[in-house]
Scaffold this motif. Structure first.
Motif, PDB file in Angstrom:
ATOM      1  N   ARG D  81       0.827  -1.217   0.000  1.00  0.00           N
ATOM      2  CA  ARG D  81       0.000   0.000   0.000  1.00  0.00           C
ATOM      3  C   ARG D  81       0.851   1.253   0.000  1.00  0.00           C
ATOM      4  O   ARG D  81       0.332   2.358   0.012  1.00  0.00           O
ATOM      5  N   LYS D  84       3.507   4.267  -4.932  1.00  0.00           N
ATOM      6  CA  LYS D  84       2.611   4.647  -6.019  1.00  0.00           C
ATOM      7  C   LYS D  84       2.723   3.549  -7.070  1.00  0.00           C
ATOM      8  O   LYS D  84       3.841   3.090  -7.375  1.00  0.00           O
ATOM      9  N   ASP D 111      -6.086   1.101  -6.427  1.00  0.00           N
ATOM     10  CA  ASP D 111      -5.442   2.412  -6.440  1.00  0.00           C
ATOM     11  C   ASP D 111      -4.205   2.352  -7.341  1.00  0.00           C
ATOM     12  O   ASP D 111      -3.074   2.217  -6.866  1.00  0.00           O
ATOM     13  N   THR D 185      -2.540  11.452  -7.888  1.00  0.00           N
ATOM     14  CA  THR D 185      -3.055  11.774  -6.554  1.00  0.00           C
ATOM     15  C   THR D 185      -4.477  11.250  -6.356  1.00  0.00           C
ATOM     16  O   THR D 185      -4.980  11.225  -5.244  1.00  0.00           O
ATOM     17  N   HIS D 186      -5.105  10.806  -7.444  1.00  0.00           N
ATOM     18  CA  HIS D 186      -6.449  10.225  -7.312  1.00  0.00           C
ATOM     19  C   HIS D 186      -6.374   8.906  -6.544  1.00  0.00           C
ATOM     20  O   HIS D 186      -5.478   8.104  -6.759  1.00  0.00           O
ATOM     21  N   LYS D 187      -7.320   8.705  -5.631  1.00  0.00           N
ATOM     22  CA  LYS D 187      -7.358   7.456  -4.850  1.00  0.00           C
ATOM     23  C   LYS D 187      -8.329   6.503  -5.532  1.00  0.00           C
ATOM     24  O   LYS D 187      -9.526   6.777  -5.619  1.00  0.00           O
ATOM     25  N   ALA D 254     -11.501   2.042  -2.944  1.00  0.00           N
ATOM     26  CA  ALA D 254     -10.436   1.353  -3.657  1.00  0.00           C
ATOM     27  C   ALA D 254     -10.468  -0.136  -3.310  1.00  0.00           C
ATOM     28  O   ALA D 254     -10.783  -0.522  -2.182  1.00  0.00           O
TER      29      ALA D 254
END
Ligand SMILES: Cc1ncc(C[n+]2csc(CCOP(=O)(O)OP(=O)(O)O)c2C)c(N)n1
Ligand SMILES: Cc1ncc(C[n+]2csc(CCOP(=O)(O)OP(=O)(O)O)c2C)c(N)n1
Ligand code: SF4
Ligand code: SF4
Ligand SMILES: [Mg+2]
Ligand SMILES: [Mg+2]
Lengths: 567, 284, 567, 284
Positions: D81, D84, D111, D185-187, D254
């Protein structure tokens, strides 16, 4: 004096290496020479380094060789990488715009747009056509054949472009002629029957079309794509349905659907794509649907070296697919042999109702050989369909030879029921385990007839020689020449080449290799896959393995060097 | 109208009460009414309970492997223009394993009728979640329930301009029969998803559950299946209300029209193969 | 007098065959008996015919056998199909509601809802619990153990259901007791240490969890699904991430992604699904990503017989994937061996950074054996990660043993660059063919260390016996018992079982089999795949092949019958 | 803002002028501005010209096989987690070979940021049609041109409720950089398709061709990317006018939130594995 010259044309991808090589090679064939070409390229579209080698001689050629007599360099890298291979009396022809450093003491000829086509906007055409012309000049070959070829090629681009090509080629030829070469092609004259220059994949495409192909489907993958292209280019003319699939799984299943409908169907791919086809391979075998699959090898594992050559997928095609089922595996050694094997594959697939795999590789697929028309005879199309229309029809009727009468949906009454589950003779799924035993035996029985039709051994060299070099597929040429050279050098040697690998022609191979005092296997893979198969099937095994797995094809020199120790 | 027993075949292995039975019945009725004889139709299927369908129907049959129904049917259609081609698949088969072929089929628009038996579960393998299982559906592999929403199958079709899109329900045989008939006569790719209760493994989406939700989209005042936006909304509708009937229609040329037409006779006996001399001409 | 009874419980799918068998088998184990069970079912959910066989004895059992002593029939078909197998003094227990014709001269006991649970709505519970009870009664086993098990099982369904079960079981027991049997289990007492009843796939699941599994992913496919289920049921408790993939291609690639991230990852499938995974198999090998893949065999080709057993995928797992690359192949013979091999597989995958394949089949996966806790020891978890954080980090550093220090993304500085193309030590794609040679050799070198850790031979019978029966995977039990019986009957015989098949333990196998005067190979496939491997790797081959490919497991009787001719 | 040269890696093998160059540049800028360090991001790719992308960028890299980018990325995300996770794929890779995984990714909503380099052609294999090639696109395999329309990629995403859908253009670097930043930056699953001219094999969809057609969807008066129907229309728009920018947004949990969170340390050194005695308890 025997003529045997190597011409290497190198540059960055996109610079025109092919634009120079292809017409040049054809011009040499038309002039009467024997030619073999090889392509060497990286997995990139522009830049990097790529080259073609044209070997030209006054006698039949089956293989390339090492060394360079004429080096055509479109960039500095080509000079740097290949000057070492240049023969003492060799000549370097280079594009003055991109090559700044010429090795000392090397005879060379500089070409530039302005010396070749002053005051024009011809761009790369100048040096490309000029270089081809210069090579012919050096070899004392008239330029007419080349300019004719260039005219045909560029006709579409308008008269000015055609004229540029002619001018540049002619000027290049003059510049080349001025440089004396010890060996030229002046003495060579064209044969009464013109010769062909054809690549392995082009020959397979011809074999498929001549063999009545009606459906081809695939997904792009190097090096298989060149075969897919060669068929697709001719498809409209010969009423062949061509479909690009969304993936390889679709490709083989579409081909199976088309074959079930009655079309002679072909699909193909390379290793990674073939992995995705292997479930479909078993489907073809279980439903007894004829299918020909070409697997064009390149170095694995996984993506590996996508544009290089290799022979590492023999085990893959022999054993892929779950459970035991019959298949045939063929691996041609020359374009002409490939043409015949493709036609044979289509017939075997139809007559035995099973999948037939043809193993090729990048070297086989892309290299062009000089052949003659009689090596490409008309071929018979054996559909082996049962035309009488008894009903109810049993798709999987049990027969002594395991082959059930085959009918097509829509050919008349009688329903064609095909099933991937174990099935009764009428094609319906069953849980009756006694039927299962009969059906598994029936399918396997087909191999008994099939193996009778296989053999496919090619011999060369001294019959009783103590040293035997065995090989398969694309290495025929290099091994053939290595054996020839050994015999010339006083070491009796023999080549045995296998082009029909499964069902394994046990008797023929045991007869051919059983007597060998020293058995050497030449294979383009790491583990020696044919050697394993040979031992499993005959108990014989090589005393020595000559392996190559760096992505390059075998050469006579590579083989002879490796033999030094032992022969 | 042909006699229904013309299509009788071997005995089925489906569970009593399975939604596949009324589907088989409605399909036979559609064939009989359209007078499509067994030898005039090929049914291609994959693997699953639903994929046993062609065995229980007299017809040319290709029962292939899981998920690959559409490629086989497409290959068949490309070389045979005479038979009706029907692809039968389960929701797992068509939307799970075979999803990539569904996308390609929408684009290609071959003259094929695709019927999905959507029981929102993997039946033959004993009850795992399928791509259409509702969020929260529990199974031995998903004891906590499926954590994400189902695939929006009809919206997928509309978004790719599938030329005919409809939904039927095994519990409404007459309506289903008419959808089968329309699908079979549509020229181009017709996609018919049928809600098919699995009485053994899907205890959520039962006959009752569907009955409480389904309605006829045609009854929506002046609903126009050629209105893409409207169709998209109806295609996306799921849960409290589930539309049945023809959701979307768009006129498009069939794939095979772009290809040479091969005749069965010429396939069976290739009169003329290319003369080798012609083929060799390029290589001198 | 030795106890050895076969209890067959049969009916239509969905009738409750499992509901009867599972608690019954457990009750017998708790009573102190040794038990082995086998499931036989068709590829359908309702109807058809399915049955379980519970073999119960007073000494250790590794195999089922033929013949039936107690036949529990829930429908007429069961009677029709199995009455022939019923021993002379056997007893038929049947559901009077569904069985109308009872063969003459057979001792039988009729059960019906109304005699067992008069005036209740218990439905099938009555006859199911009643039948289990009746069997215990016949065998003189107290019913308490069973009723306890039923109570635990049905606790969720409320007190009434529990009570129904207890009543019916007790009543059945009384009815059973009334029928005298020559051999009963009365004399048997429970051992101090309770025994386990566990199936092959359950044992593999335990091995995976004990071995530190953190990620499992797959697509449903019989018979693999039972293993996937066994892990998934326990995943939440042990923090294992479980994801059902959209297809098998996704399954193996997800597992590779999770393993690259650092989780011990497992995927699995059966033949057809494995075909789709084979491209990913090569990816794991090329990127040197640890991975364990279970391939649960069923009869092919293609869909074949989906719910039956088979050993036809040995060649498939040995040779799938393009190009030459290292892998390991294991094939357990018993649940306890499977438990240990799964833990070993996870460690080998981590330590050698390659894919490890475990071959099972429907028979191995579904059959339950009686084991003891000490056969399931704690296992070591060898991650073999390099924890020091030198940068720049080279994922594929060349090392003498071919194993490069492994780091995880996010463990610290130093980037982990993995590539399916041929690559330089730092993981970036390359066209440098000398690097290619080094990397291909590096990967293959890992096998030299790996083979040292393999052997996995299990011996049984008379050491110096002239007759050797060799086998692999799930046929250990039947061959073991066949050999035991041969020796008891005065024919000296020996079993050699292979559970670690690749890299092939050449020396160990040659030593074990080289001396065999008569070598017989017992394999559940048509072509004798291990026999081919044996000859390829050692030159040895079987004098006789005992094959089975009808979808059923081997039995001692089947093997002894086949041997008649030759031993 | 981190220094751009922090991301320098090996020399690229792309053709001069390739649309991949401005994409690489914009991506590096996005990382630098978001201060995402090389060791904080993993880029997963398949096979194709575009899939060489992570080699030319300093980052954790998994360059897998053709079409399988998303499964690898998803497996990674499910157990990690912290980093990125970016998946980079070509149009052939993602919409052709890998189409089934794209459908599944929309449903799962992990994600992950998916960036497709859409050059409407198979670049690395020398110019065959891809699923996004325009109808009529000619190649050696399609000398008569592709007979059917391209896949409607963004509409596919909207129809499946993909939680973030946008289109960028390699010719508009600044705009593209900002889309990269928003995607990163979008989850949840962010799908960014980038129009990437292939100067060598796609002579139709050139920089010029795109420039003449693209416009900013944000400039559409009060355009609302959360309005599904509107988004669907914009997603479908192709040909004369091609919208750029964020087309659709939908808030969804997510995927990984439904799973136990594993820590890198515990992965590296499993402190506690289940005690066997506990595991055996079920089998007495
Ligand atoms: C490649 C492959 N993967 C998995 C399977 C196992 N399998 C058989 S049927 C099936 C799914 C059945 O579900 P669905 O397609 O919805 O059909 P249903 O049984 O529900 O009608 C699966 C996963 C298979 N046969 N082949
Ligand atoms: C299974 C498989 N099939 C086919 C290929 C050959 N292949 C490599 S890249 C590629 C397509 C490239 O097109 P795209 O994904 O659009 O990437 P681009 O090169 O255009 O950036 C193909 C078909 C492969 N490597 N693996
Ligand atoms: S399991 Fe479900 S889908 Fe399959 S036959 Fe039974 S009810 Fe029908
Ligand atoms: S071929 Fe096209 S996509 Fe590939 S590098 Fe060249 S321009 Fe870019
Ligand atoms: Mg289903
Ligand atoms: Mg592309």
């Amino acid at each position: 004096m025997a003529v045997d010259l190597n011409i290497l044309i190198g540059g960055a991808a996109g610079q025109g290496v092919h634009a120079i090589s292809l017409p040049l090679a054809k011009a040499l064939v038309r002039h009467g020479c024997q030619v073999i070409t090889r392509q060497d390229y990286q997995s990139r579209i522009r830049g990097g380094h790529l080259f073609n080698v044209i070997r030209v001689a006054d006698r039949p050629l089956l293989s390339g060789r090492e060394g360079v007599d004429l080096l055509v360099a479109l960039n500095q890298e080509t000079v740097t990488l290949h000057q070492g291979e240049l023969a003492p009396d060799g000549v370097l022809i280079y594009d003055a715009a991109h090559v700044k450093e010429v090795p000392a003491g090397v005879r060379s000829l500089a070409l530039s747009h302005d010396t070749l086509l002053p005051g024009t906007q011809a761009g790369e055409i100048a040096v490309n056509a000029g270089a081809s012309g210069a090579v012919l000049g050096l070899l004392q070959v008239p330029v007419a054949g080349l300019t004719q070829l260039l005219a045909d090629t560029f006709a579409g681009k308008g008269p000015e472009v055609v004229e540029w090509n002619e001018k540049a080629a002619t000027r290049g030829q003059e510049l080349g002629e001025a440089i004396p070469l010890a060996v030229t092609l002046a003495g060579i004259t064209a044969p009464p029957e013109p010769r062909l220059l054809i690549s392995g994949h082009e020959a397979l495409a011809l074999g498929a079309l001549a063999g009545g192909l009606k459906f081809i489907c695939g997904y792009p993958m190097t090096p298989w794509t060149s075969l897919f292209n060669a068929v697709s280019q001719r498809a409209a003319e010969w009423q062949v349905v061509v479909e690009q699939a969304e993936d390889e799984i679709a490709a083989i299943n579409m081909a199976i659907g088309a074959s079930y409908a009655g079309a002679r169907a072909l699909t193909g791919t390379s290793g990674g794509g073939f992995c995705l086809m292997t479930e479909g391979l078993g489907l073809a075998a279980m439903t007894e649907t004829p299918l020909v699959i070409v697997v064009a090898m390149r170095p694995g594992p996984s993506t590996g070296l996508p544009t290089r050559t290799d022979q590492g997928d023999l085990n893959l095609v022999l054993y892929s697919g779950q459970g035991d089922f019959p298949r045939a595996v063929l691996a041609p050694g020359t374009p002409a042999q490939g043409y015949l094997l493709m036609a044979k594959a289509l017939n075997l697939a139809d007559r035995y109702q099973l999948p037939v795999l043809i193993l090729t590789d990048q070297y086989f697929g892309d290299s062009q050989l000089t052949h003659t028309a009689p090596e490409f005879p008309e071929v018979a199309v054996e559909r082996a369909l049962s035309l009488e229309t008894t009903t109810p029809y049993e798709r999987y009727a049990l027969t002594p030879d395991g082959v059930s009468p085959r009918r097509l949906p829509g050919m008349g009454p009688g329903l064609v029921v095909a099933d991937s589950d174990e099935h009764t003779p009428d094609g319906h799924l069953t849980e009756d385990l006694s039927v299962r035993i009969q059906m598994q035996a029936k399918r396997q029985r087909k191999l008994e007839g099939l193996v009778q039709e296989l053999g496919g051994l090619t011999f060369a060299g001294a019959e009783e020689a103590p040293l035997t070099l065995a090989c398969w597929g694309s290495s025929l040429g290099p091994v053939h020449e290595a054996v020839t050279r050994l015999n010339q050098a006083g070491t009796p040697a023999r080549m045995v080449h296998l082009s029909e690998l499964w069902p394994f022609p046990r008797e023929a191979v045991a007869r051919a290799l059983g007597s060998a005092q020293k058995l050497v296997l030449v294979e383009g893979n790491y583990t020696g896959q044919l050697n394993g198969l040979l031992r499993q099937e005959t108990g014989l095994q090589a005393h020595h393995l000559i392996r190559r797995y760096d992505g390059l094809p075998f050469t006579p020199e590579y083989i002879l060097k490796d033999l030094k120790g032992i022969a | 109208m042909l006699p229904l027993d013309l299509y009788d075949s071997i005995e089925s292995a489906w569970c009593p009460g399975c939604g596949n039975f009324p589907m088989l019945k409605a399909f036979k009725e559609a064939l009989a009414e359209l007078e499509i004889r067994p030898e005039e139709i090929v049914v291609v299927s994959g693997i699953g309970q639903s994929s046993k369908f062609p065995h229980y129907l007299k017809c040319h049959t290709f029962n292939g492997i899981h998920g690959r129904t559409l490629p086989v049917a497409t290959g068949f259609r490309l070389v045979n223009r005479d038979l009706k081609v029907v692809a039968v698949a389960g929701d797992g088969d068509c939307y799970g394993e075979g999803g990539n072929h569904l996308l390609a089929a929408f684009r290609r628009n071959p003259d094929i009728t695709l019927v999905t038996h959507n029981n929102q579960v993997y039946g033959l393998t004993k009850g795992q979640a399928s791509p259409t299982s509702d969020q929260g559906f529990k199974s031995l592999i998903q004891p906590q329930g499926v954590p994400y929403p189902p695939l929006h199958t009809l919206a997928l079709a509309v978004a790719q301009d599938c030329s005919w899109v409809a939904r039927g329900f095994a519990g409404e045989g007459e309506h289903l029969k008419n959808l089968y008939k329309e699908a079979l006569t549509h020229k181009g790719f017709s996609f018919l998803e049928v809600l098919q209760p699995c009485v053994t493994f899907n205890k959520i989406n039962t006959y009752k559950w569907y009955r409480q939700r389904v309605y006829r989209v045609a009854e929506t005042p002046d609903y126009d299946p050629e209105n893409e936006l409207w169709a998209y909304q109806k295609a996306k509708e799921w849960g409290e209300r589930i539309p049945l009937g023809v959701i979307y229609r768009k006129v498009r040329p069939a794939l095979e029209e772009a290809y040479p037409r091969l005749e069965i006779k010429s396939l069976a006996r290739p009169e003329s193969t290319p003369p080798v001399s012609r083929l060799l001409a390029d290589f001198y």
